[in-house]
Motif scaffolding. Structure first.
Motif: not given
Length: 216
Positions: A71-75, A88-100
Protein backbone atom coordinates in the motif's frame (compact mmCIF):
# COMPACT_ATOMS: atom_id res chain seq x y z
CA UNK A 1 1.57 -27.86 89.99
CA UNK A 2 0.48 -24.95 87.86
CA UNK A 3 4.03 -24.22 86.89
CA UNK A 4 4.54 -27.83 85.84
CA UNK A 5 1.41 -27.75 83.65
CA UNK A 6 2.45 -24.48 82.05
CA UNK A 7 5.82 -25.92 81.29
CA UNK A 8 4.23 -28.97 79.76
CA UNK A 9 1.89 -26.78 77.69
CA UNK A 10 4.71 -24.64 76.35
CA UNK A 11 6.78 -27.72 75.73
CA UNK A 12 3.96 -29.36 73.83
CA UNK A 13 3.48 -26.31 71.63
CA UNK A 14 7.17 -26.16 70.81
CA UNK A 15 7.28 -29.84 70.05
CA UNK A 16 4.13 -29.53 67.97
CA UNK A 17 5.74 -26.79 65.85
CA UNK A 18 8.83 -28.88 65.26
CA UNK A 19 6.70 -31.87 64.40
CA UNK A 20 4.65 -29.93 61.85
CA UNK A 21 7.83 -28.45 60.42
CA UNK A 22 9.20 -31.94 59.92
CA UNK A 23 5.92 -33.05 58.39
CA UNK A 24 6.05 -30.02 56.08
CA UNK A 25 9.56 -30.90 54.99
CA UNK A 26 8.59 -34.52 54.42
CA UNK A 27 5.70 -33.42 52.22
CA UNK A 28 7.44 -30.48 50.55
CA UNK A 29 10.55 -32.32 49.39
CA UNK A 30 8.68 -34.88 47.28
CA UNK A 31 6.44 -32.12 45.92
CA UNK A 32 9.47 -30.04 44.96
CA UNK A 33 11.06 -33.06 43.29
CA UNK A 34 7.82 -33.75 41.42
CA UNK A 35 7.61 -30.14 40.21
CA UNK A 36 11.23 -30.18 39.03
CA UNK A 37 10.62 -33.47 37.27
CA UNK A 38 7.50 -32.09 35.62
CA UNK A 39 9.31 -29.00 34.37
CA UNK A 40 12.17 -31.13 33.06
CA UNK A 41 9.81 -33.58 31.42
CA UNK A 42 7.57 -30.92 29.91
CA UNK A 43 10.26 -28.39 28.94
CA UNK A 44 10.38 -29.83 25.47
CA UNK A 45 6.63 -29.46 25.09
CA UNK A 46 6.73 -25.95 26.51
CA UNK A 47 9.48 -25.03 24.10
CA UNK A 48 7.58 -26.55 21.22
CA UNK A 49 4.41 -24.69 22.21
CA UNK A 50 6.34 -21.43 22.45
CA UNK A 51 7.90 -21.95 19.02
CA UNK A 52 4.54 -22.80 17.50
CA UNK A 53 2.98 -19.69 19.04
CA UNK A 54 5.84 -17.53 17.75
CA UNK A 55 5.54 -19.07 14.29
CA UNK A 56 1.80 -18.40 14.28
CA UNK A 57 2.37 -14.78 15.32
CA UNK A 58 4.96 -14.31 12.58
CA UNK A 59 2.64 -15.97 10.09
CA UNK A 60 -0.05 -13.44 10.93
CA UNK A 61 2.28 -10.42 11.08
CA UNK A 62 4.23 -10.97 7.86
CA UNK A 63 1.23 -10.73 5.50
CA UNK A 64 0.10 -7.57 7.28
CA UNK A 65 3.57 -6.05 6.96
CA UNK A 66 3.76 -6.98 3.29
CA UNK A 67 0.30 -5.57 2.67
CA UNK A 68 1.26 -2.31 4.39
CA UNK A 69 4.40 -2.08 2.26
CA UNK A 70 2.46 -2.72 -0.94
CA UNK A 71 0.00 0.00 0.00
CA UNK A 72 2.83 2.39 0.81
CA UNK A 73 4.63 1.65 -2.46
CA UNK A 74 1.40 2.11 -4.41
CA UNK A 75 0.83 5.42 -2.65
CA UNK A 76 4.36 6.56 -3.48
CA UNK A 77 4.06 5.54 -7.11
CA UNK A 78 0.79 7.42 -7.41
CA UNK A 79 2.36 10.55 -5.95
CA UNK A 80 5.83 10.41 -7.49
CA UNK A 81 5.24 13.31 -9.86
CA UNK A 82 5.51 16.95 -8.86
CA UNK A 83 2.27 17.70 -10.69
CA UNK A 84 0.45 15.42 -8.26
CA UNK A 85 2.30 16.76 -5.23
CA UNK A 86 1.31 20.29 -6.22
CA UNK A 87 -2.34 19.31 -5.78
CA UNK A 88 -1.81 18.17 -2.18
CA UNK A 89 -2.73 20.10 0.91
CA UNK A 90 -0.31 20.50 3.79
CA UNK A 91 -1.45 17.40 5.69
CA UNK A 92 -1.27 15.17 2.61
CA UNK A 93 2.23 16.43 1.93
CA UNK A 94 3.30 15.58 5.48
CA UNK A 95 2.04 12.02 5.04
CA UNK A 96 3.91 11.76 1.75
CA UNK A 97 7.14 12.81 3.47
CA UNK A 98 6.47 10.27 6.24
CA UNK A 99 5.96 7.50 3.65
CA UNK A 100 9.22 8.44 1.90
CA UNK A 101 11.08 8.23 5.21
CA UNK A 102 9.65 4.78 5.88
CA UNK A 103 10.64 3.66 2.39
CA UNK A 104 14.22 4.73 3.15
CA UNK A 105 14.36 2.60 6.30
CA UNK A 106 13.35 5.12 8.94
CA UNK A 107 11.71 3.71 12.07
CA UNK A 108 9.13 5.14 14.46
CA UNK A 109 7.98 7.61 11.83
CA UNK A 110 4.98 9.67 12.83
CA UNK A 111 3.27 12.84 11.73
CA UNK A 112 3.65 15.20 14.67
CA UNK A 113 0.31 16.94 14.18
CA UNK A 114 -1.00 20.38 13.44
CA UNK A 115 -1.42 21.84 16.94
CA UNK A 116 1.60 22.60 19.10
CA UNK A 117 4.02 20.87 16.75
CA UNK A 118 6.79 23.34 17.57
CA UNK A 119 7.50 23.90 13.89
CA UNK A 120 8.02 20.16 13.30
CA UNK A 121 5.63 18.10 11.19
CA UNK A 122 7.24 14.62 10.98
CA UNK A 123 9.69 12.77 13.22
CA UNK A 124 11.52 9.49 12.67
CA UNK A 125 14.64 7.51 13.48
CA UNK A 126 17.13 7.07 10.63
CA UNK A 127 18.86 3.73 9.98
CA UNK A 128 22.05 5.18 11.50
CA UNK A 129 20.20 6.00 14.73
CA UNK A 130 19.80 9.75 14.27
CA UNK A 131 16.39 11.14 15.18
CA UNK A 132 15.06 13.50 12.52
CA UNK A 133 12.65 16.37 13.01
CA UNK A 134 11.18 17.42 9.67
CA UNK A 135 9.36 20.59 8.72
CA UNK A 136 7.23 20.26 5.57
CA UNK A 137 6.17 23.16 3.36
CA UNK A 138 3.89 22.33 0.42
CA UNK A 139 4.08 25.78 -1.11
CA UNK A 140 4.19 27.38 -4.53
CA UNK A 141 6.22 30.36 -3.32
CA UNK A 142 9.74 30.21 -1.91
CA UNK A 143 10.24 29.49 1.78
CA UNK A 144 11.77 32.41 3.65
CA UNK A 145 14.17 32.72 6.56
CA UNK A 146 11.42 33.00 9.25
CA UNK A 147 10.55 29.36 8.66
CA UNK A 148 14.20 28.38 8.90
CA UNK A 149 14.40 30.18 12.24
CA UNK A 150 11.18 28.51 13.33
CA UNK A 151 12.67 25.06 12.80
CA UNK A 152 15.98 26.05 14.39
CA UNK A 153 14.06 27.25 17.44
CA UNK A 154 12.27 23.91 17.71
CA UNK A 155 15.59 22.08 17.45
CA UNK A 156 17.01 24.22 20.25
CA UNK A 157 14.10 23.54 22.61
CA UNK A 158 11.31 21.02 22.12
CA UNK A 159 13.33 18.86 19.70
CA UNK A 160 16.78 19.22 21.20
CA UNK A 161 19.14 16.50 19.95
CA UNK A 162 17.19 15.94 16.72
CA UNK A 163 18.59 16.38 13.23
CA UNK A 164 16.62 19.06 11.44
CA UNK A 165 15.34 18.71 7.89
CA UNK A 166 13.29 21.23 5.93
CA UNK A 167 11.40 19.91 2.89
CA UNK A 168 9.48 22.06 0.43
CA UNK A 169 7.75 21.57 -2.89
CA UNK A 170 9.03 24.97 -4.01
CA UNK A 171 12.36 26.69 -3.33
CA UNK A 172 14.07 28.93 -0.78
CA UNK A 173 14.87 32.59 -0.67
CA UNK A 174 18.54 33.55 -0.68
CA UNK A 175 18.21 34.73 2.93
CA UNK A 176 16.76 31.34 3.96
CA UNK A 177 19.61 29.52 2.23
CA UNK A 178 22.24 31.63 3.96
CA UNK A 179 20.67 31.19 7.38
CA UNK A 180 20.23 27.45 6.96
CA UNK A 181 23.75 26.99 5.64
CA UNK A 182 25.18 28.93 8.58
CA UNK A 183 23.30 26.69 11.02
CA UNK A 184 24.09 23.45 9.16
CA UNK A 185 20.40 22.73 8.57
CA UNK A 186 19.57 20.07 5.96
CA UNK A 187 17.15 21.22 3.26
CA UNK A 188 15.38 19.70 0.27
CA UNK A 189 13.95 21.91 -2.47
CA UNK A 190 11.65 21.11 -5.37
CA UNK A 191 14.37 19.44 -7.43
CA UNK A 192 15.46 17.30 -4.50
CA UNK A 193 11.85 16.39 -3.73
CA UNK A 194 11.33 15.19 -7.29
CA UNK A 195 14.39 12.93 -7.06
CA UNK A 196 13.37 11.69 -3.61
CA UNK A 197 9.85 10.83 -4.77
CA UNK A 198 11.28 8.93 -7.75
CA UNK A 199 13.39 6.69 -5.49
CA UNK A 200 16.67 8.45 -4.68
CA UNK A 201 17.36 7.68 -0.97
CA UNK A 202 17.40 10.59 1.43
CA UNK A 203 21.06 10.09 2.51
CA UNK A 204 22.16 10.52 -1.10
CA UNK A 205 20.21 13.77 -1.34
CA UNK A 206 21.69 15.15 1.87
CA UNK A 207 25.29 14.78 0.73
CA UNK A 208 26.21 17.51 -0.04
CA UNK A 209 23.48 19.61 1.61
CA UNK A 210 20.98 21.22 -0.71
CA UNK A 211 21.85 24.68 0.60
CA UNK A 212 25.45 24.25 -0.56
CA UNK A 213 24.43 22.97 -3.99
CA UNK A 214 21.87 25.69 -4.52
CA UNK A 215 24.15 28.49 -3.40
CA UNK A 216 27.05 27.29 -5.52
Amino acid sequence: MARRWTARLVGWRSGDGVMWALVGLVVAVPLMNAMVGFVRASSGWLLMATLLAAAAAIGVALPLIRRARRQRDAFLRANARLETIDQMNGEQFEHLVAALLRRDGFRKVRVAGRVGDGGVDVVGVAPDGRVFAVQCRRWSSNVGSPHVRNLLGALAHAYSGHTGLLVTSSGYTSAALREAQGAGLAMLDRRDLAEWALGIPLPDLLSPPASERLSA
